[in-house]
Design a protein around this motif. Structure first.
Motif, PDB file in Angstrom:
ATOM      1  N   GLU A  15     -59.446   4.628 -44.797  1.00 26.16           N
ATOM      2  CA  GLU A  15     -60.276   4.895 -45.966  1.00 26.16           C
ATOM      3  C   GLU A  15     -61.287   5.998 -45.697  1.00 26.16           C
ATOM      4  OE1 GLU A  15     -62.056   1.279 -47.346  1.00 26.16           O
ATOM      5  OE2 GLU A  15     -60.125   0.231 -47.350  1.00 26.16           O
TER       6      GLU A  15
ATOM      7  N   SER B 143     -61.648   9.516 -47.121  1.00 28.31           N
ATOM      8  CA  SER B 143     -60.514  10.401 -46.840  1.00 28.31           C
ATOM      9  C   SER B 143     -60.121  11.232 -48.052  1.00 28.31           C
ATOM     10  CB  SER B 143     -59.309   9.590 -46.370  1.00 28.31           C
ATOM     11  OG  SER B 143     -59.578   8.982 -45.139  1.00 28.31           O
ATOM     12  N   GLU B 144     -60.269  10.658 -49.241  1.00 30.03           N
ATOM     13  CA  GLU B 144     -59.882  11.372 -50.455  1.00 30.03           C
ATOM     14  C   GLU B 144     -60.737  12.617 -50.701  1.00 30.03           C
ATOM     15  OE1 GLU B 144     -60.863   7.903 -50.803  1.00 30.03           O
ATOM     16  OE2 GLU B 144     -58.825   7.449 -50.155  1.00 30.03           O
ATOM     17  N   GLN B 145     -61.937  12.687 -50.088  1.00 30.10           N
ATOM     18  CA  GLN B 145     -62.830  13.825 -50.300  1.00 30.10           C
ATOM     19  C   GLN B 145     -62.524  15.009 -49.378  1.00 30.10           C
ATOM     20  OE1 GLN B 145     -66.942  12.670 -50.063  1.00 30.10           O
ATOM     21  NE2 GLN B 145     -66.816  11.363 -51.870  1.00 30.10           N
TER      22      GLN B 145
ATOM     23  N   ALA C 182     -55.916  12.500 -43.000  1.00 28.24           N
ATOM     24  CA  ALA C 182     -55.332  13.534 -43.857  1.00 28.24           C
ATOM     25  C   ALA C 182     -54.145  14.150 -43.139  1.00 28.24           C
ATOM     26  CB  ALA C 182     -56.377  14.609 -44.156  1.00 28.24           C
TER      27      ALA C 182
END
Length: 183
Positions: free
Chosen positions: A121, A137-139, A156
């Motif tokens: 995450e 992680s999405e950023q 990533a």
């Protein structure tokens, strides 16, 4: 067994071959007429041996000798000399080994797929000034640098550009860059 395992054709065919073999053995031991148990054993041959029977001639065309071809020749040879029980047993053993192999391969594929579906995450982003910050992680953006410590999952898809040899020294030992998927 779950429906996932029954979805594997090798398991269904091996099960059918085993049941036909058992029925043939029971009818033979019960003293039934030979044509009945021969028919059950030959049905076992068909259920468990159709796939190797198709790949065997392909091996001959390619001028190779493989285990499928040898197994079919041995089973047919056994029936040819009146030992249909032995040939059917060979078919059951071979079909069962193929089913176990398919099952193990499917389980391994499922496990790998599950692992790839578990990206972390958070990731440790290294800013231009060298400070490290934990971020979702999405950023992460293309081109950003992240620190991956031993045992951490990768946050990533990444191109590894700086890492020490395994188990040795501090970061800074440059090796050839390589790519690694997220997870």
């Amino acid at each position: 067994m779950t429906s996932r395992q029954w979805a594997l054709t090798e398991i269904r065919w091996a099960t059918l071959a085993t049941l036909l073999f058992a029925a043939g053995g029971i009818t033979q031991l019960a003293g039934a007429p030979a044509p009945i148990w021969w028919a059950l054993y030959l049905a076992c041959y068909a259920a468990g041996g159709w796939e190797p029977a198709l790949s065997g001639p392909q091996a001959l065309r390619e001028r190779t000798l493989d285990v499928d071809l040898l197994m079919i020749v041995a089973a047919i040879g056994a029936a040819g000399i009146g030992q249909v029980f032995d040939g059917a047993l060979l078919i059951v053993i071979f079909a069962t080994s193929g089913a176990l192999e398919a099952f193990a391969t499917a389980r391994t594929a499922d496990s790998v797929r599950d692992l790839l579906g578990l990206p972390p995450e958070r990731a440790t982003r290294v800013d231009a000034d060298g400070t490290e910050r934990s971020v979702p992680s999405e950023q992460l953006q293309l081109g950003e640098v992240i620190r991956i410590r031993p045992g951490e999952r990768i946050g990533a898809d990444a191109r590894v550009v700086d890492c020490p040899p395994p188990g040795l020294g501090p970061p800074g030992h440059h090796r050839t860059p390589f790519h690694t998927p997220r997870g």
